[in-house]
Design an enzyme around this catalytic site. Structure first.
Site, PDB file in Angstrom:
ATOM      1  CG  ASP A  42      -1.839  -1.177   1.283  1.00 43.34           C
ATOM      2  OD1 ASP A  42      -2.074  -1.797   0.226  1.00 43.34           O
ATOM      3  OD2 ASP A  42      -2.317  -1.513   2.387  1.00 43.34           O
TER       4      ASP A  42
ATOM      5  NE  ARG B  43     -18.941  -7.379 -19.708  1.00 41.20           N
ATOM      6  CZ  ARG B  43     -20.067  -7.018 -20.296  1.00 41.20           C
ATOM      7  NH1 ARG B  43     -20.684  -5.913 -19.905  1.00 41.20           N
ATOM      8  NH2 ARG B  43     -20.591  -7.741 -21.280  1.00 41.20           N
TER       9      ARG B  43
ATOM     10  CG  HIS C 183      -5.312 -11.294  -2.018  1.00 41.30           C
ATOM     11  ND1 HIS C 183      -6.675 -11.149  -2.025  1.00 41.30           N
ATOM     12  CD2 HIS C 183      -4.893 -10.992  -0.770  1.00 41.30           C
ATOM     13  CE1 HIS C 183      -7.078 -10.788  -0.813  1.00 41.30           C
ATOM     14  NE2 HIS C 183      -6.021 -10.683  -0.041  1.00 41.30           N
TER      15      HIS C 183
ATOM     16  CD  GLN D 135      -3.754  -4.861  -6.845  1.00 44.73           C
ATOM     17  OE1 GLN D 135      -3.649  -3.646  -6.861  1.00 44.73           O
ATOM     18  NE2 GLN D 135      -4.815  -5.464  -6.342  1.00 44.73           N
TER      19      GLN D 135
END
Ligand code: F6P
Length: 372
Positions: free
Chosen positions: A150, A289, A295, A297
């Protein structure tokens, strides 16, 4: 070989653990720490599944062989847990379903003493650093190494794992680009990041996303829809929206995917991608869409930048130990390795500043942030 250092600390046994959500680069830190410690004649113990292994006495010696060939491997060879806080550990459930909490600090201290561990290298986020504090208070030298995809850890400019997550998200956005163009659709890609928009901002810019939505800039749905429609009118009959999982509309709330009361950080965000795609389709009548990267990433091979950063931080953590520094968090500030008090980052987040140069640069190439 690290010949310039002699461990003056008197420490002969250290433990190493990885806490919180995993991220690419953890193994590179474990490798750097273990190899350096062994070279300096220390014994190294790997604690499995973060503080859970300390609570359950799942602690094993690490050798050079254990950490060989792991530099480019994702995840963590030690395992991790984002639920095990020794000070507040769920040992069962009350009749109403709420967790029964117990302080396991003394149990952990006993396990550290049994193994003769004098210092801990804790690799994790702010929750892991806070969980290490009671052990620091009881005389265990705790050295923290910050990690998270993050990139939101206060006190350090960059965390390892972030560059890999951005690379994965950018690749996904590039791929979505061609299919969006072929089908003249709006494609929403939801990326991770909790309350910080770093992954969305960086991957969005790197992929040339048309719209970037980050938690720090609440968006106006009308602005987003209008932007997509205007692109269509100009002949650009598709749009790519890169949305942080924590993005929220002006005056609205973040979408929570699940709540886990046994986790120190119980909220899991998710769902903005689906919501946005539906709203945009209804309002613009452009077929839409969504893709949730999730996950993906966090897994897989760390990019070279994360391996290098993780190695630097692991090495610096050992330098702290050798030179007798106590209870520090290794950080990178302005490109320089440094250290702060281990809990300095607790309960703080490093969000994207609204004057971040990348926001300005993105606006200059007509990227929409949903606010104007
Ligand atoms: O903090 C890393 C992170 O991947 C966040 O981006 C995401 O919100 C969260 O962890 C997901 O947590 P979990 O692995 O518990 O689903």
């Amino acid at each position: 070989m690290p010949t310039d250092r002699v461990s003056a600390s008197g420490i002969t046994r250290i433990g190493v653990l990885t806490g919180g959500g995993d991220c690419p680069g953890l193994n590179a830190v474990i490798r750097a720490v273990t190899k350096d410690a062994l070279f300096h004649g220390m014994e190294v113990f790997g604690i499995e599944d973060g503080f859970l292994g300390l609570i359950e006495d799942r602690i094993r010696p690490l050798t050079n062989d254990d950490v060989s060939n792991i530099l480019g491997v994702g995840g963590t060879i030690l395992g991790s847990s984002n639920k095990a806080n020794p000070q507040k550990f769920a040992v069962g459930k009350n009749t109403d379903g709420t967790p029964v909490w117990r302080d396991m600090t003394d149990v952990c201290m006993t396990h550290l003493q049994i193994h003769g561990i004098q210092a801990l290298v804790v690799i994790g986020g702010d929750g892991t650093m806070s969980a290490a504090k009671p052990f620091a208070d009881r005389g265990i030298n705790c050295i923290g190494v910050p990690k998270t995809i993050d990139n939101d850890l206060w006190g350090t400019d960059i965390t390892f794992g972030f560059q890999t997550a951005v690379a994965v998200a950018t690749d996904a956005l590039d791929r979505v680009h061609t299919t969006a163009a072929s089908h003249h659709r709006v494609m929403v890609v939801e990326v991770m990041g909790r309350n910080a928009g770093w992954i969305s901002l960086h991957a969005g810019v790197a992929s040339g996303s048309d719209v970037i939505l980050i938690p720090e800039i609440p968006f106006d749905l009308d602005v987003v829809c209008d932007f997509c429609l205007k692109r269509n009118q100009r002949g650009k009959r598709f749009s790519i929206i890169c949305a942080s999982e924590g993005a929220k509309p002006k005056g609205g709330k973040q979408i929570i995917e699940r709540y886990d009361p046994t986790s120190p950080d119980p909220i899991r965000l998710g769902g903005i991608g689906k919501w946005l795609a539906n709203e945009v389709e209804q309002r613009t009548e452009i077929e839409s869409r969504y893709v949730v990267l999730g996950h993906v990433q966090r897994g897989g091979t760390p990019v070279p930048g994360d391996r290098i950063l993780a190695t630097l931080l692991g090495d610096h953590a050992m330098r702290m130990l050798h030179t007798g520094k106590r209870n520090r968090l290794v950080v990178m500030q302005g490109g320089i390795l440094g250290d702060v008090e281990i809990t300095a980052a607790a309960d703080k987040q490093r969000l994207v500043p609204l004057d971040d140069p990348l926001i300005e640069a993105a606006r200059s190439v007509y990227t929409c942030f949903g606010d104007q």
